[in-house]
Design a protein around this motif. Structure first.
Motif, PDB file in Angstrom:
ATOM      1  N   ASP A 167      18.173 -38.592  -8.182  1.00 16.02           N
ATOM      2  CA  ASP A 167      17.358 -38.231  -7.722  1.00 16.02           C
ATOM      3  C   ASP A 167      16.163 -37.151  -7.950  1.00 16.02           C
ATOM      4  OD1 ASP A 167      16.748 -40.033  -5.064  1.00 16.02           O
ATOM      5  OD2 ASP A 167      18.490 -38.855  -4.076  1.00 16.02           O
ATOM      6  N   GLN A 181      13.847 -35.208 -13.849  1.00 19.34           N
ATOM      7  CA  GLN A 181      14.263 -36.677 -13.530  1.00 19.34           C
ATOM      8  C   GLN A 181      15.261 -36.928 -14.508  1.00 19.34           C
ATOM      9  OE1 GLN A 181      13.908 -39.651 -11.519  1.00 19.34           O
ATOM     10  NE2 GLN A 181      16.038 -39.914 -12.479  1.00 19.34           N
ATOM     11  N   ASN A 203      17.723 -27.222  -6.004  1.00 18.11           N
ATOM     12  CA  ASN A 203      17.256 -28.263  -4.524  1.00 18.11           C
ATOM     13  C   ASN A 203      17.842 -27.156  -3.607  1.00 18.11           C
ATOM     14  OD1 ASN A 203      17.218 -30.571  -5.846  1.00 18.11           O
ATOM     15  ND2 ASN A 203      19.136 -30.909  -6.231  1.00 18.11           N
TER      16      ASN A 203
END
Length: 251
Positions: A167, A181, A203
């Motif tokens: 992800d 990515q 994140n």
């Protein structure tokens, strides 16, 4: 000159990943091999993985087949092993010292070559372990957090880490949000305009980057803070770099 190097480390899968060996999960050998020999030059060692061993760590990597691989510190202490016919090697390192900065070398017959990289081992092998390089992001070999490292030369700053899946990675720094990515091995890196004391979010997890400390004499300077380890180190040619390695439990 240094800024030109940093500017190339912008997106995952770009310059940094194309020229650096990526580590597999801690304790496992990476899927990527060291770069092949080119034009007859001696291949310097590439450190790819670590695993714990009694009294220390086992460092695994690749080098020129049949060569003698040496990991040496500035005081002259060395750890060595021979690379096998495929170039694979393993070296057992005692980690009684609080911090180790080791220079990989290869010896083939009368020829010898030193790598520009450095292997850093902190907290007697219980803390971060990383491959440091001038002009690129640090490569964490231990199980680091979402943000693996922040590298700075005093002018440019690069954040990096290793994703566990495929992800995209979301990085928020200096008010800008970037989605990356991950490249091979889950590695990613990004040039940012962060300032000391700023929160860097990866994140959804916040990390407060303390910035670089005042330089101290010697090849290695280690400062522990609540969020991780700040490391000042000297690379080839006397280039002074600062790397912050967040602790796995940092918030």
């Amino acid at each position: 000159m240094k800024r030109a190097w940093w500017a190339q480390i912008v997106i995952a899968g770009g310059f940094f990943l194309a020229t650096s060996a990526c580590s597999g999960p801690p304790g496992q050998t990476a899927a990527e091999a060291a770069p092949p020999e080119d034009g007859g030059w001696t291949r310097t060692p590439a450190i790819l993985a670590i695993r714990p061993a009694e009294g220390g760590l086992v460092v695994a990597g690749r080098a020129q087949p049949g060569g003698r691989v040496v990991l040496r510190n500035s005081a002259g202490a060395a750890y060595a092993a021979a690379a096998d016919a495929t170039g694979a090697f393993e070296i057992r390192i005692a980690t009684a010292e609080p911090a180790l900065l080791l220079r990989p070398e290869i010896q083939v017959g009368e020829d010898a070559a030193a790598s520009p990289d450095r292997l850093l081992i902190l907290d007697r092998g219980r803390g971060p372990v990383a491959v440091l390089g001038v002009g690129r992001a640090a490569i964490r070999l231990d199980a680091g957090p979402a943000l693996g490292a922040v590298d700075s030369d005093g002018r440019s700053t690069v954040v990096s880490g290793r994703a566990l899946g495929d992800d995209p990675v979301t990085v928020v720094a200096d008010g800008a949000t970037t989605r990356l990515q991950p490249g091979p091995g889950g590695r990613w890196s990004l040039l940012v305009a962060a300032t000391p004391g700023e929160v860097i979010r990866v994140n959804g997890r916040d990390f407060v980057w303390p910035g670089s400390a005042a330089a101290a004499p010697g090849d290695l300077q280690v400062e522990r803070d609540a969020g991780g380890w700040g490391v000042g180190w000297t690379g080839p040619g006397g280039a002074r770099q600062w790397t912050w390695l967040p602790a796995a439990a940092a918030s």
